[in-house]
Every structure is written in C-alpha cells, then in structure tokens.
Write a protein that holds these residues in place. Structure first.
Motif, mmCIF file in Angstrom:
data_model
loop_
_atom_site.group_PDB
_atom_site.id
_atom_site.type_symbol
_atom_site.label_atom_id
_atom_site.label_comp_id
_atom_site.label_asym_id
_atom_site.label_seq_id
_atom_site.Cartn_x
_atom_site.Cartn_y
_atom_site.Cartn_z
ATOM 1 N N GLU A 126 0.830 -1.201 0.000
ATOM 2 C CA GLU A 126 0.000 0.000 0.000
ATOM 3 C C GLU A 126 0.868 1.257 0.000
ATOM 4 O O GLU A 126 0.586 2.236 -0.695
ATOM 5 N N GLU A 127 1.921 1.213 0.787
ATOM 6 C CA GLU A 127 2.837 2.350 0.835
ATOM 7 C C GLU A 127 3.495 2.579 -0.530
ATOM 8 O O GLU A 127 3.601 3.716 -1.004
ATOM 9 N N LEU A 128 3.903 1.453 -1.159
ATOM 10 C CA LEU A 128 4.498 1.562 -2.494
ATOM 11 C C LEU A 128 3.501 2.121 -3.503
ATOM 12 O O LEU A 128 3.814 3.009 -4.306
ATOM 13 N N ASN A 129 2.274 1.579 -3.465
ATOM 14 C CA ASN A 129 1.257 2.029 -4.421
ATOM 15 C C ASN A 129 0.885 3.487 -4.210
ATOM 16 O O ASN A 129 0.681 4.238 -5.171
ATOM 17 N N ASP A 130 0.783 3.894 -2.933
ATOM 18 C CA ASP A 130 0.475 5.299 -2.645
ATOM 19 C C ASP A 130 1.574 6.217 -3.185
ATOM 20 O O ASP A 130 1.297 7.251 -3.807
ATOM 21 N N GLU A 131 2.818 5.808 -2.926
ATOM 22 C CA GLU A 131 3.929 6.633 -3.408
ATOM 23 C C GLU A 131 3.969 6.650 -4.938
ATOM 24 O O GLU A 131 4.229 7.690 -5.549
ATOM 25 N N ASP A 163 14.404 12.436 -12.619
ATOM 26 C CA ASP A 163 14.478 11.886 -11.257
ATOM 27 C C ASP A 163 13.214 11.104 -10.914
ATOM 28 O O ASP A 163 13.278 10.029 -10.291
ATOM 29 N N LEU A 164 12.053 11.663 -11.325
ATOM 30 C CA LEU A 164 10.792 10.976 -11.046
ATOM 31 C C LEU A 164 10.720 9.647 -11.790
ATOM 32 O O LEU A 164 10.256 8.634 -11.244
ATOM 33 N N ASP A 165 11.163 9.646 -13.063
ATOM 34 C CA ASP A 165 11.170 8.398 -13.839
ATOM 35 C C ASP A 165 12.025 7.333 -13.156
ATOM 36 O O ASP A 165 11.636 6.155 -13.072
ATOM 37 N N LYS A 166 13.180 7.769 -12.686
ATOM 38 C CA LYS A 166 14.067 6.815 -12.015
ATOM 39 C C LYS A 166 13.421 6.270 -10.745
ATOM 40 O O LYS A 166 13.490 5.060 -10.469
ATOM 41 N N ARG A 167 12.812 7.172 -9.975
ATOM 42 C CA ARG A 167 12.182 6.745 -8.725
ATOM 43 C C ARG A 167 11.007 5.805 -8.990
ATOM 44 O O ARG A 167 10.845 4.778 -8.313
#
Length: 687
Positions: free
Chosen positions: A214-219, A463-467
């Motif tokens: 859930e934390e991963l999906n939220d992020e 940076d967002l793509d990498k994250r």
C-alpha cells in the motif's frame, strides 16, 4: 458516425438558437467554416466535444469546480447581458452491424449561482433510450464514441503542435503515442491487477506485506501524478519557448529590414572613416612634398638628360684643357732647366728652344670648335654639378616611381573612404533601432529563463522516472516473493495468471498495432510530406516506440531530427493514421490546423487530407489558412460553407452562407434542404 445537425443556444459568442446543417455526400464530404480569430470556431469545436462527453471532454483530471467554471465562462454574454442557461444539441447517424440509427444528444446547463445544473437527454430514432436508465446515458455515449478515440478525430492546431513538440522530445512522445494507441489502458489494467494481487495477499495473512505494498502504491500514485504535472509544465514551457523564438525571429527580421546589420557596425565604420581620413591627409601631404621637391624635373625628362650630358661633356672638356695647360707649364719649367733635361743632347741652344716651342704649341693649340653653346660647366662648381647629377637621376627614376606609388595608395584610400561613407549613410541612427535591440535582448533573457526552468523540469522528470522505475521494480520483486508462499489464495493465483496474460496481450497488441501503424503512417506521411520521394518508410521500435524514417539512400533519420514544419506535418500524419487504424468511421473535426505550416505542406493537407481523411470532414479555418487558392482546390468537394463574423458592437457572432468573400444569397442550411433531402449514401449507413 455522421453528423447531420448541430444546434447551439446561448453558448459562447452565439446568441439565441443557431442551427447548422452539416449533412454531406460522398462526392462532397467537406463542411467549411470560415472566421477570423475570436469569431467562434473553437467554440463550435468544443461544443461537439462537450455535448458528447461533458466533463470528460476536458480531461479525466478535471474537477467538478473546474468544469463548472468552464461552463460558466461559456454562457453567452453580450450588450444585452449574460445568459443564465445554454445548450448544445447534436443529431447524428450511427451504423452498427448494418443497422443505422439516428441519435439526438442534447446537453444543457443552467447557472444556479453557486453551482451549474446539467441535463442530458439521449434519443434514438426519436425515442429516449428505454433499455438504459438515464444515469447510464453518459457511459453509453462513451461506449458509442470513446473519448480516447474521439481525440484522434476531433483535433486542433494546438493538439498537433503539442504532439509535434513531443516528437522532438522522445520520452514525452512515447507517452503520447501509447495513449493515442490505447496501450495506456492495458498498462492501467496490468497495474490494477497488481494492486488487486497485493490485496489478495492480505487474505493469506500477509498483513505486513500489504502495508508495504500500500505504501508503495500510494507513493507510485503520488509520483505518477507529479510526473504528469511536470510533463504538462514541460509541454507548456516548450510552447512558450517556441513562441518566444518566433517573436525573436520576427523582431530580428524587423531589425534586418531597418538596416540593423549596418547600424550595429556604425561605430566601427566611424572609427574606420577617421583612420582613412588621417591616412588620406598623410598621403596628400607626401604628394605635396614630392611636387614641391623634384617632381617638376620629371615633367621634362629629355631636357634633364640634355643638361646632364652637357654638364658632363663640358666638365670633361674643362678637365682636358686644364691638363694641357698644366703639361705646358711643366714643359716650360723643364726646358728652362737645361742642365737636367737637355744637357746631354747634341742639340744646339737654338734647336732646343725651337723644340720647346713646338711642344708647347702642340699642347696648347686646340681645334677650332667654336659654338654658341653656353658654358654651363663653368657656371657651377664640381660639388654643385654632382648635386645636379643626383637631382636629374632621382627625377628620372625615383621620383616617378614614388609619385605613382603615392597616387595609387591615395586613390585606393579615397575609394575605401567613399565606400565607408556610403555604408554609414545607409545605416540608421542607433536611436532608431535601439528599441528593437532592447526588445530582442529582453526576449532572449526571457527565453533563457524559460530554458533554465525547462532544464530544471526535465531534470525533475528524469528523477521521477528513475524513482518510479525503482518503485515498480520493488513492487514486482515483492509480488514475486509472495507468489512463492504456500498460503496464497486461489483468487490471487487467478489474478497472477490474469496479470501475466495481460502482459502477453499487451505485447501482442503492441506488435499488431505498431505493425499496422507503420504501414498506414508511411502512406499518410508520404502523402502529406514535401519530401515524399526522399522518405521511403516509417519504422517504429516495439520497445521504446521511437520512430525512425528510412530515406531513399538507406539512411535512418530519427523523429527528433525532423524540422519544425516536418514535425507538425508528421504529427498530423500520425493522427490520421491512428484514426484510420482505429476502425471507427467517425467524422473529422479540424480546428485551425495549418497555422504554422509552410505553403507546400498546406497544399498537401488541402489536396490529400481534407478530401480523404473521412466520409465527413468539418474544417474550421481562418482566411489565412484556407486562402482563395486552397479554396479553389476544395470548392467541388464542399457540401456546405459558413462564414462566422463577430459583431463587436452587439457582442455576438453572426452566421452567413459562403466562405469569407464568397458570400451566398441563401444560407448553406437552406441550400442543403432545397437540393438534397437525403445525402447519406456511404457504405455501412445506407443501402
């Protein structure tokens, strides 16, 4: 689908009820609207979209408040005041499996002050839909004309420009192309299955993993939203940079027309003029010195040579005479000294005296060469004669050469000075062009600031793509880990299988769509391009969706290497090709599509796209796009034409028949009714 009528009431600049007959024939598939900027062309374009899709027409991220603000701004406002309600009604034919139905969709709005009330009615063949509840009508319209598909058929110059900008930037183009192909829906399904699978894992008592998921999906959701915002900002910044570049180019053209190139060199030319004037004065002074010196002798070279030769001859004669006199005196001295000279001779005294006399006479007697020639040599000393020789030699050799050198250099200097004067005279004064130069400098500063902001945004996007890539990898790793657990539920297994099937389907769908897109896009781009013989085939990479164009010499050209005009026509070809492979016979509605195209590309668009794009093509144009020349190309294929003219005094748009200067006595609606009661005869609609 084929549109019969469009009725707009108190919407945008249209006052009261305005009905447009948009029926076409296979021979005349084009409806042409002409109007200047602000006359209401884009309003018509938006009216069709809003009528069919309501809030969805503005994008799935549009909030209710934003939609209400948009509708409130569309309520007609004129000198008589502002309307509190408006409506758009669309009548169209829709064929499905050989059956043709007539639909009437009407969407109306009423301003209640704090909110906007919206009503939607949908009728099929004169009756409201009885097999669906009214709250299902919105979804029915989305199935009938999907918003994702309609964006291929309803497009304007801004959409073409954004796609052209995306073509220049490969990463944003990949997202745009995936969306236009519908692949993003499959990707969303795969993501939803991943979320579903993580939820099912919780049923197996994997609460800790669910929390992590859930934390991963939220992020991921937050980062995806942020990424979309950044991409929108990048697109806007690119448009602003393009607009600034256009303004800078225009100002530089203005500067060049006003002699800016000369003006920028004006100070340099003035400095050059001062140096040349100083050099000219120096050369003139040197010429004067030569003239005041020995130059006069160069004018009479024969006289100079005569004087020189005469002086040399007379000097020689004087030397000879002096030598004779000296020898005679020496003989006389020797004869007087008889003891040393003739003491031993047998001559008598008288004979010796006679001998001395004869010797002196022989030396001193000269031949009689008496002339009237003045004895110049006697008038000058040896030193003076040497100076005269030097003067004559210089006058005959050095002075003419020096004078020729000085006059040649003086002439060249004078000529260059004259050219510099002419350039200075051609250059405008600095105060004339300084406002333009200042404006260009300011625009360049703005461009630099925008470029800096753009660089920052692109870095942020990277940076967002990498994250996001990292988080997706982490999510997949956790999912794979959980699939190894023994307690996983049957539904989770099914979700896992479904997810794998979706991935395979996505791959096959991509291959199939891209293969067909390559073929159709090649045909359409070569039709619209002004280099149809040079560009041979379009290739699309299945992984990256990067596009390369194969040229006649076998070289591959990247999509980002196309010129600005080529990118725009390529974007139009992509939309045309995607619409064609969608297999949905929808009408094209095109709003101001040619604003930034050159003449040759415009001709190709007029000759090939408008007549061939669909069974019905509605073109909304200014008089600078569909000009008289292009109107002649289309005239035989135009079913109806309308002229939109905004009356600034009354505050509303007047509608008349004809296209700009080609006014008609009857309106296109009236003409269509008089000449053809049933114009629909295309395959799939009528027998």
């Amino acid at each position: 689908m084929k549109i019969d009528n469009l009725t707009i009431t108190d919407f945008g600049p249209y006052r009261g009820e305005n009905r447009f007959d948009l029926r076409t024939t296979p021979e005349s598939p084009i409806i042409l609207f002409g109007g200047k900027n602000g006359a209401g062309k884009t309003t018509l374009f938006q009216a069709v979209q809003l009528c069919l899709h309501g809030k969805s027409a503005l994008g799935r991220r549009t909030s209710n408040s934003e939609y209400e603000d948009e509708i409130r701004a569309k309520l007609h406002q004129s000198t008589d005041g502002k309307a509190d309600q408006a409506s758009v009604e669309l009548q169209f034919q829709y064929a499905n499996l050989g059956d043709r139905d007539t639909y009437v969709v009407k969407r109306s709005w009423r301003d209640r002050g704090k909110s906007i009330a919206e009503d939607l009615t949908v009728k099929r063949n004169g009756e409201e839909l009885s097999d669906l509840d009214s709250d299902q009508w919105e979804d029915f319209l989305k199935e009938l004309v999907p918003p994702g598909v309609s964006q291929l058929f309803f497009f304007d110059g801004e959409k073409v420009q954004k796609l052209a900008s995306a073509i220049e930037n490969n990463s944003s183009f990949e997202d745009s192309l995936r969306s236009l192909l519908g692949l993003d829906l499959v990707e969303r399904l795969e993501a939803d299955l991943s979320i579903y699978l993580s939820n099912k894992l919780d049923e197996g008592q994997q609460s800790e993993l669910r929390a992590e998921m859930e934390e991963l999906n939220d992020e991921l959701d937050e980062l995806s939203d942020e990424l979309h915002e950044v991409e929108y900002e990048i697109a806007d910044k690119r448009d602003e940079v393009s607009e600034l570049e256009r303004e800078i180019s225009q100002r530089e053209e203005d500067l060049a027309q006003q002699g800016g190139a000369f003006a920028q060199k004006r100070s340099e030319l003035k400095g050059r003029r001062a140096k040349l004037e100083s050099k000219q004065e120096s050369l003139e002074e040197q010429v004067r010195e030569v003239i005041m010196g020995q130059f006069a002798f160069t004018l009479v070279p024969d006289l100079c040579r005569n004087v020189r030769d005469r002086l040399q001859r007379q000097a020689k004669e004087h030397n000879i005479e002096a030598a004779r006199e000296e020898v005679a005196e020496e003989i006389d001295t020797l004869l007087q000294d008889q003891e040393t000279i003739l003491s031993e001779s047998d001559l008598s005294a008288d004979e010796r005296a006679d001998l001395a006399e004869q010797l002196q006479s022989a030396l001193l007697d000269k031949p009689d060469e008496t002339t009237d020639e003045h004895d110049l040599a006697a008038s000058f000393s040896e030193r003076q004669r040497q100076r005269m020789y030097s003067v004559v030699e210089r006058a005959l050799a050095e002075v003419p050469e020096k004078m020729a050198e000085l006059t040649t250099e003086l002439e060249a200097t004078s000529r260059e000075l004259n050219e510099v004067e002419q350039q200075i005279n051609r250059a405008p004064e600095e105060e004339t062009i300084s406002p333009l130069i200042e404006e260009i400098n300011e625009l360049n500063e703005q461009k630099g600031e925008l470029q800096s902001q753009l660089d920052t945004l692109e870095s942020k996007r990277e940076d967002l793509d990498k994250r996001i890539t990292y988080l997706e990898t982490e999510r997949d790793r956790k999912l794979e880990k959980q699939t190894e657990l023994e307690d996983i539920s049957d539904r989770a297994e099914l979700a896992k299988s479904s997810r794998q099937a979706v991935k395979k389907y996505q791959q096959r769908l991509t291959e199939r769509k891209l293969s067909r897109l390559e073929e159709v896009l090649t045909t359409r781009y070569r039709q619209l391009s002004n280099k149809s013989e040079f560009y041979q085939h379009v290739h699309i990479d299945e992984e990256s969706l990067a596009i390369e164009i194969e040229t006649s010499n076998g070289a591959m050209k990247q999509q980002s290497q196309l010129s600005a005009g080529e990118r725009q026509i390529f974007a139009t070809a992509i939309i045309w090709a995607l619409a064609e492979i969608s297999d949905r016979p929808l009408p094209f509605i095109v709003d101001t599509p040619m604003g930034r195209l050159d003449k040759e590309h415009r001709e190709n668009l007029v000759k090939y796209f408008f007549p061939q794009a669909s069974h019905q093509v509605i073109v909304l144009s200014t008089d600078t796009e569909i000009t008289d020349e292009y109107y002649e190309y289309l005239s035989d294929q135009i079913a109806s034409q309308f002229h939109l003219n905004y009356d600034e005094d009354e505050g509303y748009t007047e509608i008349s028949g004809g296209y700009f200067d080609d006014e008609q006595t009857d309106t296109p609606v009236e003409q269509a009714r008089e000449t053809n009661d049933s114009q629909v005869t295309i395959d799939g609609y009528n027998e």
